[in-house]
Design a protein around this motif. Structure first.
Motif, PDB file in Angstrom:
ATOM      1  N   ASN A 105       0.853  -1.188   0.000  1.00 37.54           N
ATOM      2  CA  ASN A 105       0.000   0.000   0.000  1.00 37.54           C
ATOM      3  C   ASN A 105       0.891   1.240   0.000  1.00 37.54           C
ATOM      4  N   LEU A 106       0.726   2.070  -1.022  1.00 37.96           N
ATOM      5  CA  LEU A 106       1.558   3.265  -1.174  1.00 37.96           C
ATOM      6  C   LEU A 106       0.743   4.489  -0.820  1.00 37.96           C
ATOM      7  N   ARG A 107       1.184   5.208   0.190  1.00 32.46           N
ATOM      8  CA  ARG A 107       0.482   6.434   0.582  1.00 32.46           C
ATOM      9  C   ARG A 107       1.443   7.604   0.546  1.00 32.46           C
ATOM     10  N   PRO A 108       1.378   8.417  -0.505  1.00 32.79           N
ATOM     11  CA  PRO A 108       2.224   9.608  -0.531  1.00 32.79           C
ATOM     12  C   PRO A 108       1.659  10.661   0.409  1.00 32.79           C
ATOM     13  N   ALA A 109       2.520  11.424   1.023  1.00 34.80           N
ATOM     14  CA  ALA A 109       2.083  12.609   1.754  1.00 34.80           C
ATOM     15  C   ALA A 109       2.800  13.785   1.120  1.00 34.80           C
ATOM     16  N   ILE A 110       2.062  14.484   0.281  1.00 37.72           N
ATOM     17  CA  ILE A 110       2.622  15.616  -0.451  1.00 37.72           C
ATOM     18  C   ILE A 110       1.937  16.862   0.050  1.00 37.72           C
ATOM     19  N   CYS A 111       2.730  17.853   0.407  1.00 40.90           N
ATOM     20  CA  CYS A 111       2.119  19.097   0.844  1.00 40.90           C
ATOM     21  C   CYS A 111       2.277  20.150  -0.240  1.00 40.90           C
ATOM     22  N   TYR A 112       1.173  20.444  -0.897  1.00 42.30           N
ATOM     23  CA  TYR A 112       1.205  21.496  -1.913  1.00 42.30           C
ATOM     24  C   TYR A 112       1.475  22.829  -1.223  1.00 42.30           C
ATOM     25  N   PRO A 113       2.403  23.618  -1.763  1.00 42.01           N
ATOM     26  CA  PRO A 113       2.778  24.881  -1.125  1.00 42.01           C
ATOM     27  C   PRO A 113       1.564  25.729  -0.771  1.00 42.01           C
TER      28      PRO A 113
END
Ligand code: ATP
Ligand code: MG
Length: 365
Positions: A105-113
């Motif tokens: 299970n792949l969970r990215p945590a990306i914070c858009y500026p």
């Protein structure tokens, strides 16, 4: 022309609304870029129960098995609260995971500026954050035997869950993490609790051996999972890829989710083993959020998590890295321009509905 088979399972609640925006993107790509996507569609969750008394039919299961990738919306809602446990809406997703053998299970945590101020942390700690949690999904304490409640007879009962991991299970999840790290910043942090768990000792040994044997070009670090949780909220940008077991991954990925602001933003992927003949992995892509019954049918749901899940599909199932990057960039640009759905509104932004958000992203793509 390459044919790319997608099986769409929009599900319940806001699932179909969010999936509608992905359908637009697929149609555009076929038209403008000749991508050859062929889509078929089925029922999962409450709508499948209403139609044929099961959370997913055998016929739709077969289509999911045959497709190159499955796009899944969301399932469930108060309408189905009283249906029998075996056919509850969530059983559809569990069957898909089990039959497609989706162990990673792949969970990215990306914070858009543009959304850094919505984080639970200080904006400077999360701005530009881009980490990927790789959670083992089919083993560990959620599935190990024995698993039961025993009556001890003296008014006491004993609840038992068993954490079990075999070498091959750790090797294959570690392999996924190392391979993904190579396409990113080449760093993996493995988390377990080897100080108190035998399965943690084995996890640590097998990850170390797998690294030494095949992936010594990747930087590997080990962390105790509790310390890892602490570091995740203290200094999240220190991480690139985190690989961990089913239980710790469940918790750590929810913690990571809160670093990024809104539930409506988060995509996920679940991957199986590569096929012996074709090398292709079975895969399912879904937003992290649920069916959000409170806002379903109003045309206000945020479709970004679903669209970002499709970007993951382009990247991981079809190797369309440039297109995946472009789609993610389009999302970031739209957010930068101040366009927002209700769930991510902030002062000075312009509020739009589901379809307008999808259109804005498509226009930037
Ligand atoms: P599940 O058990 O399926 O995870 P849940 O009730 O825990 O469901 P969600 O269905 O994700 O969680 O909804 C939680 C809250 O977040 C709801 O108030 C919902 O309106 C909001 N929410 C979730 N997804 C979105 C979205 N895509 N756009 C806007 N709001 C959302
Ligand atoms: Mg939930």
């Amino acid at each position: 022309m390459t044919v790319r088979n997608l099986f769409l399972l929009p599900g319940d609640g806001i699932g179909p609304e969010a999936m509608g925006e992905v359908r637009k993107i697929i149609a555009y790509m076929n038209e403008a870029k000749n991508t050859g996507f062929v889509t078929d569609e089925g029922l999962v969750g409450g709508c499948a129960y209403d139609a044929h008394g099961a959370a997913i039919s055998d016929a739709d299961m077969e289509k999911a098995m045959a497709a190159d990738a499955v796009l899944f919306g969301a399932v469930g809602g108060p309408k189905w609260d009283a249906v029998p446990y075996e056919v509850r809406p969530e059983a559809g997703l569990l069957r898909l995971r089990k039959d497609l053998k989706l162990f990673a299970n792949l969970r990215p945590a990306i914070c858009y500026p543009a959304l850094a101020s919505a984080s639970s942390l200080k904006p400077e700690l999360v701005e530009g954050l881009d980490i990927l949690i790789v959670r083992e999904l089919t083993g560990g304490v959620y599935f190990g035997e024995p698993k039961e409640i025993i009556d001890l007879g003296n008014g006491q009962k004993r609840g038992i869950d068993t954490q079990v991991y075999d070498t091959y299970e750790i090797e294959r999840i570690a392999g996924v993490a190392f391979e993904l790290a190579r396409t990113r910043n080449n760093r993996v942090c493995s988390m377990e609790k080897r100080n108190v768990m035998k399965s943690g000792v084995l996890w640590n040994q097998v990850v170390t051996a797998t690294h030494k044997e095949k992936y010594s070009d990747v930087q590997l670090e080990h962390m105790l999972a509790d310390a890892g949780g602490m570091q995740l909220v203290r200094q999240p940008k220190q991480f690139d890829v985190i690989v961990t077991d089913n239980l710790f991954g469940d918790m750590l990925s929810d913690v990571a989710a809160m670093l990024t602001g809104s539930l409506g933003m988060l995509p996920s992927a679940s991957l199986g083993a590569p096929d012996a003949k074709t090398g292709k992995r079975k895969a399912l892509y879904e937003p992290v959020h649920g069916s959000a019954p409170d806002i379903a049918g109003k045309g206000i749901a945020n479709p970004i998590a679903m669209i970002a899940s499709f970007a993951m599909c382009l990247r991981y199932s079809f190797g369309m890295v440039a297109e995946a990057d472009a789609l993610e960039k389009a999302i970031a640009n739209v957010l930068d321009s101040g366009i927002r759905t209700g769930d991510i509104m902030s002062a000075g932004s312009r509020q739009v509905g589901t379809a307008e958000m999808g259109d804005a992203i498509l226009a930037e793509f």
